[in-house]
Design an enzyme around this catalytic site. Structure first.
Site, PDB file in Angstrom:
ATOM      1  CE1 TYR A   1     -25.953  23.981  78.030  1.00 34.50           C
ATOM      2  CE2 TYR A   1     -25.932  25.263  75.785  1.00 34.50           C
ATOM      3  CZ  TYR A   1     -26.021  23.991  76.539  1.00 34.50           C
ATOM      4  OH  TYR A   1     -25.686  23.060  75.587  1.00 34.50           O
TER       5      TYR A   1
ATOM      6  CE  LYS B   1     -25.640  12.513  89.514  1.00 37.89           C
ATOM      7  NZ  LYS B   1     -25.547  10.927  88.999  1.00 37.89           N
TER       8      LYS B   1
ATOM      9  CG  ASP C   1     -26.462   8.394  86.883  1.00 38.63           C
ATOM     10  OD1 ASP C   1     -27.792   8.645  87.068  1.00 38.63           O
ATOM     11  OD2 ASP C   1     -25.817   8.087  87.672  1.00 38.63           O
TER      12      ASP C   1
ATOM     13  CG  ASP D   1     -26.636  20.225  74.416  1.00 36.93           C
ATOM     14  OD1 ASP D   1     -26.954  20.275  73.203  1.00 36.93           O
ATOM     15  OD2 ASP D   1     -25.388  20.235  74.614  1.00 36.93           O
TER      16      ASP D   1
ATOM     17  CG  ASP E   1     -26.149  15.946  70.147  1.00 37.35           C
ATOM     18  OD1 ASP E   1     -27.054  16.544  69.668  1.00 37.35           O
ATOM     19  OD2 ASP E   1     -24.793  15.915  69.638  1.00 37.35           O
TER      20      ASP E   1
HETATM   21  C1  IPM Z   1     -27.640  22.581  70.354  1.00 38.63           C
HETATM   22  C2  IPM Z   1     -26.206  22.991  70.397  1.00 38.63           C
HETATM   23  C3  IPM Z   1     -26.145  24.386  71.158  1.00 38.63           C
HETATM   24  C4  IPM Z   1     -26.487  24.088  72.577  1.00 38.63           C
HETATM   25  C5  IPM Z   1     -24.585  24.880  71.096  1.00 38.63           C
HETATM   26  C6  IPM Z   1     -24.112  24.984  69.870  1.00 38.63           C
HETATM   27  C7  IPM Z   1     -24.427  26.253  71.939  1.00 38.63           C
HETATM   28  O1  IPM Z   1     -25.385  21.973  71.146  1.00 38.63           O
HETATM   29  O2  IPM Z   1     -28.340  23.407  69.822  1.00 38.63           O
HETATM   30  O3  IPM Z   1     -27.908  21.617  70.861  1.00 38.63           O
HETATM   31  O4  IPM Z   1     -25.711  23.595  73.445  1.00 38.63           O
HETATM   32  O5  IPM Z   1     -27.512  24.452  72.741  1.00 38.63           O
HETATM   33 MN    MN Z   2     -26.600  20.117  71.288  1.00 40.91          MN
END
Ligand code: IPM
Ligand code: MN
Ligand code: NAD
Length: 368
Positions: free
Chosen positions: A141, A189, A221, A245, A249
């Site tokens: 990032y 990885k 993976d 990240d 999710d």
């Molecule tokens: C998160 C989001 C952020 C990230 C984005 C919006 C920059 O996806 O907080 O998980 O990737 O960190």
């Molecule tokens: Mn995110």
């Protein structure tokens, strides 16, 4: 206790869920006789519109002077075509970096009442309880160069870490594992990336300092596959910024919805920024249907991690659990036979339980 809290609602449903979370914090502080003062500032798309930048200096200053920050979400289609430095997400990355919030804790625990709402089989999710410790201020990032070259025919992003950045997040994860079930999975990885090889070396070195914690290494993976096929094998996961990240999710499906996942972003001195894992959800913004629970649960993390107010944090978590037990849900939760309510009603139901006498009793039994 007196504290200064900065609120950064941001964009889309960020505005709605921060209002809910503030009301819940106010109810808890009133009940336990604390005085929190709130200062609201702009970040993300709203800040671009009002101040021409996703992260005004005034916002950074206010956060630096505060005891903790509560953030909603940033982003939306309105700003998607903007150049990189004028994207709402730059504001979020900027505040994390400028405050030095390197440790992002994302606890993922399935609420019993929501298990059947998960697309995964009941016996796969039941009992899963994991913590993703995501490195937040380095890696892919933030590495430079990150640019287009040669008239757009070539592009480069950079994954770079200082060794001490890896060391401090690995230490943080070992410490979290010690407070939990003493199992740490480091995700990398290392079969391809040099940065991952160093990451693995650091974990191996640090292992000696935490002999009570069992350590396992997994390639990212395979980890992605195992999180949804056997989530119970995980306790604490530590990983690089982008891997964390993506995996967080993915892990949200264990809880039935992204709308349930809180997070804490911390630096060494305990100062923290608290935010839901979800984004600004432009598809449902301004409709009054957003699930405020991830942000409400983020306030519980704030009380626990930044202020050491364990009992107050537990009251909030308990109130959320009770609302679900009583059969209430927001649209994203898809609870069979559940009573579907909007953001404001969900907030009211949590508030009702935060102020109720019996919440104390049950917390005292749980935490005495
Ligand atoms: C998160 C989001 C952020 C990230 C984005 C919006 C920059 O996806 O907080 O998980 O990737 O960190
Ligand atoms: Mn995110
Ligand atoms: P998102 O998390 O905003 O939404 C994904 C899906 O989940 C959508 O269908 C949305 O309606 C649903 N959802 C998310 N939170 C919900 C809630 N509280 N209640 C009910 N439903 C909820 O992710 P996206 O759509 O990929 O991104 C939208 C914008 O948000 C983008 O601009 C992205 O950059 C930004 N974003 C910001 C953050 C953040 O500020 N921390 C995090 C992720 C994405």
């Amino acid at each position: 206790m007196e504290k200064q809290i900065v609120l950064l609602p941001g964009d889309g449903i960020g505005q709605e869920v921060i209002e809910s979370a503030k009301q819940v914090l106010e109810a808890v502080t009133e009940r336990f006789h604390h005085t929190f003062t709130y200062h609201t500032h702009d970040i993300g798309g709203v800040a671009i519109d009002k101040h021409g930048t996703p992260l005004p200096e005034d916002t950074v200053r206010a956060c630096q002077q505060s005891d903790a920050v509560l953030l909603g979400a940033v982003g939306g289609p309105k700003w998607d075509q903007n150049p990189s430095h004028l994207r709402p997400e730059k504001g979020l990355l900027g505040i994390r970096k400028q405050l030095g919030l390197f440790a992002n804790l994302r606890p993922i625990k399935g609420f019993d009442q929501l298990l059947h709402a998960s697309p995964l089989k009941h016996d796969v999710v039941a009992g899963s309880d994991l913590l993703i410790v995501r490195e937040l201020t380095g890696g892919l990032y933030f590495g430079t160069p990150s640019e287009r070259r040669n008239n757009g025919k070539e592009v480069v992003d950079t994954l770079s870490y200082q060794r001490d950045e890896i060391e401090r997040i690995v230490d943080n994860a070992f410490q979290s594992a010690r407070l939990r079930r003493k199992h740490l999975t480091s995700v990398d990885k290392a079969n391809v990336l040099e940065s991952s090889k160093v990451w693995r070396e650091v974990v191996e070195e640090k292992k000696a300092d935490y002999p009570d914690v069992e350590v396992e290494h997994l390639l990212v993976d395979a980890a992605a596959m195992k999180i949804i096929t056997n989530p119970k094998q995980f306790d604490v996961i530590v990983t690089e910024n982008m891997f964390g990240d993506i995996l967080s999710d993915e892990a949200s499906v264990l809880t039935g919805s992204l709308g349930m996942l809180p997070s804490a972003s911390l630096r060494e001195d305990g100062m923290g920024l608290y935010e839901p894992v979800h984004g600004s959800a432009p598809d449902i913004a301004d409709q009054g249907v957003a699930n405020p629970l991830a942000t409400i649960l983020s306030t519980a993390l704030m009380l626990r991690h930044s202020f050491g107010l364990e009992k107050e944090a537990a009251v909030i978590e308990e109130a959320v659990e009770q609302v679900l037990e009583d059969g209430y849900c927001t649209g994203d939760l898809d609870v069979k036979g559940g009573k579907q309510v909007g953001t404001k009603e969900m907030t009211r139901l949590v508030l009702e339980r935060v102020t109720a006498q019996d919440a104390t009793k049950s917390i005292m039994t749980c935490y005495a």
